[in-house]
Scaffold this motif. Sequence first.
Motif, PDB file in Angstrom:
ATOM      1  N   ARG A  38       0.823  -1.200   0.000  1.00 21.61           N
ATOM      2  CA  ARG A  38       0.000   0.000   0.000  1.00 21.61           C
ATOM      3  C   ARG A  38       0.863   1.257   0.000  1.00 21.61           C
ATOM      4  O   ARG A  38       1.990   1.243   0.479  1.00 21.61           O
ATOM      5  N   SER A  40       0.085   4.767   1.567  1.00 21.34           N
ATOM      6  CA  SER A  40      -0.959   5.410   2.374  1.00 21.34           C
ATOM      7  C   SER A  40      -0.372   5.855   3.704  1.00 21.34           C
ATOM      8  O   SER A  40       0.622   5.307   4.181  1.00 21.34           O
ATOM      9  N   ASP A  42      -2.119   5.521   6.380  1.00 21.68           N
ATOM     10  CA  ASP A  42      -2.751   4.670   7.403  1.00 21.68           C
ATOM     11  C   ASP A  42      -1.693   4.009   8.280  1.00 21.68           C
ATOM     12  O   ASP A  42      -0.599   3.717   7.817  1.00 21.68           O
ATOM     13  N   ALA A  47       1.861  -0.401   4.651  1.00 15.80           N
ATOM     14  CA  ALA A  47       1.695   0.877   3.950  1.00 15.80           C
ATOM     15  C   ALA A  47       2.971   1.722   4.038  1.00 15.80           C
ATOM     16  O   ALA A  47       3.492   1.959   5.122  1.00 15.80           O
ATOM     17  N   SER A  49       4.291   5.539   3.300  1.00 14.17           N
ATOM     18  CA  SER A  49       3.601   6.828   3.200  1.00 14.17           C
ATOM     19  C   SER A  49       3.799   7.430   1.806  1.00 14.17           C
ATOM     20  O   SER A  49       4.833   7.209   1.166  1.00 14.17           O
ATOM     21  N   PRO A  50       2.811   8.197   1.325  1.00 14.56           N
ATOM     22  CA  PRO A  50       2.969   8.867   0.028  1.00 14.56           C
ATOM     23  C   PRO A  50       4.207   9.752  -0.004  1.00 14.56           C
ATOM     24  O   PRO A  50       4.893   9.831  -1.029  1.00 14.56           O
ATOM     25  N   ASP A  97      -5.387   2.582  -2.837  1.00 18.63           N
ATOM     26  CA  ASP A  97      -4.434   3.684  -2.659  1.00 18.63           C
ATOM     27  C   ASP A  97      -3.266   3.613  -3.643  1.00 18.63           C
ATOM     28  O   ASP A  97      -2.592   4.615  -3.871  1.00 18.63           O
ATOM     29  N   GLU A 100      -4.626   5.810  -6.223  1.00 13.88           N
ATOM     30  CA  GLU A 100      -4.817   7.183  -5.754  1.00 13.88           C
ATOM     31  C   GLU A 100      -3.491   7.891  -5.443  1.00 13.88           C
ATOM     32  O   GLU A 100      -3.331   9.070  -5.739  1.00 13.88           O
ATOM     33  N   GLU A 101      -2.561   7.173  -4.841  1.00 17.52           N
ATOM     34  CA  GLU A 101      -1.325   7.800  -4.359  1.00 17.52           C
ATOM     35  C   GLU A 101      -0.101   7.502  -5.231  1.00 17.52           C
ATOM     36  O   GLU A 101       0.690   8.399  -5.515  1.00 17.52           O
ATOM     37  N   PRO A 135      -8.633  -2.605   3.984  1.00 13.30           N
ATOM     38  CA  PRO A 135      -8.629  -1.328   3.246  1.00 13.30           C
ATOM     39  C   PRO A 135      -9.272  -1.514   1.867  1.00 13.30           C
ATOM     40  O   PRO A 135      -9.277  -2.618   1.341  1.00 13.30           O
TER      41      PRO A 135
END
Length: 287
Positions: A38, A40, A42, A47, A49-50, A97, A100-101, A135
């Motif tokens: 992922r 994200s 979260d 995950a 991070s972006p 994500d 999206e990211e 998610p």
Amino acid sequence: MSGYLLKAAATRARSAAWSRRANGSAEPDGLRILFYHRVSDDRDELAVSPHNFRRQMDYLATESYRVADVVEAAALMERGGPFRRTVGLSFDDGFLDVAEEALPILAERGFRATVFVTPGVVDGWASFSWYRSQPPLLGWEEIVDLDGEGTLRFEAHSLTHPNLLTLRDTAAHEEINGSKLSLEARLGRPVVAFSYPSGLFGARERGLVAAAGFHVAVSCEPGVNSSGTDRLALRRRQIDRRDGLLDFRAKVEGGHDSPLPLRGVYRRRRYGMGAGTGSLRLASSRE
Ligand SMILES: [Zn+2]
């Protein structure tokens, strides 16, 4: 949780050792493939991070890396290289994500990546066992649209993400074959790459993947791929949530080509019997 911190500390120590050693000296030539789950903010160990993902892709762009999806990477291996400044990129499980990211960051830089999806979970009749609250995943409409756009290409990751090693022959066959057929029916093109769920596989699973008609399969064994590497057991290195930019650089440039010392113990605890040993016969890594 302490397991993750221990892993992060061991990763950092190895990255630092690589950094001291690497000044000027080149690591073995070959192709390294990275994988994520992922992208994200979260609180999820799977995950990145972006912010960190962007820095990592910026690093690759600044250093003039070519970023290829897994099928392109395998084609490059077929041609015997050149591998210098090329890295393979992949995402497992097909989380929303990623579109999206990660997608905008990849598209901006002309990078490509493979996303390995599990049709049974996309359909909704199966779910990922490790999430109490799963998610959001990419739906079929998004998968089909994105696949046509070209930055992300979708390939198979079994039907329901089981530990294939624990299944009877017929069930293992259905998981592997079924994911190919289901995805091909949606995408309207041949699906040629497979990602072993949790990287767990042995000779039987490799045989089923070959018989299903996959040309390429990826494991979660770290290491560098060369022209001689088994195409159905390609090595990949996971980028972790706690990785700093030095860890990322070390992973891309060969400082993490072998498993961390405690990885076998950690994976057996998380995935149960057979984890951390399943691919040893084929990937010839040491744990
Ligand atoms: Zn997975």
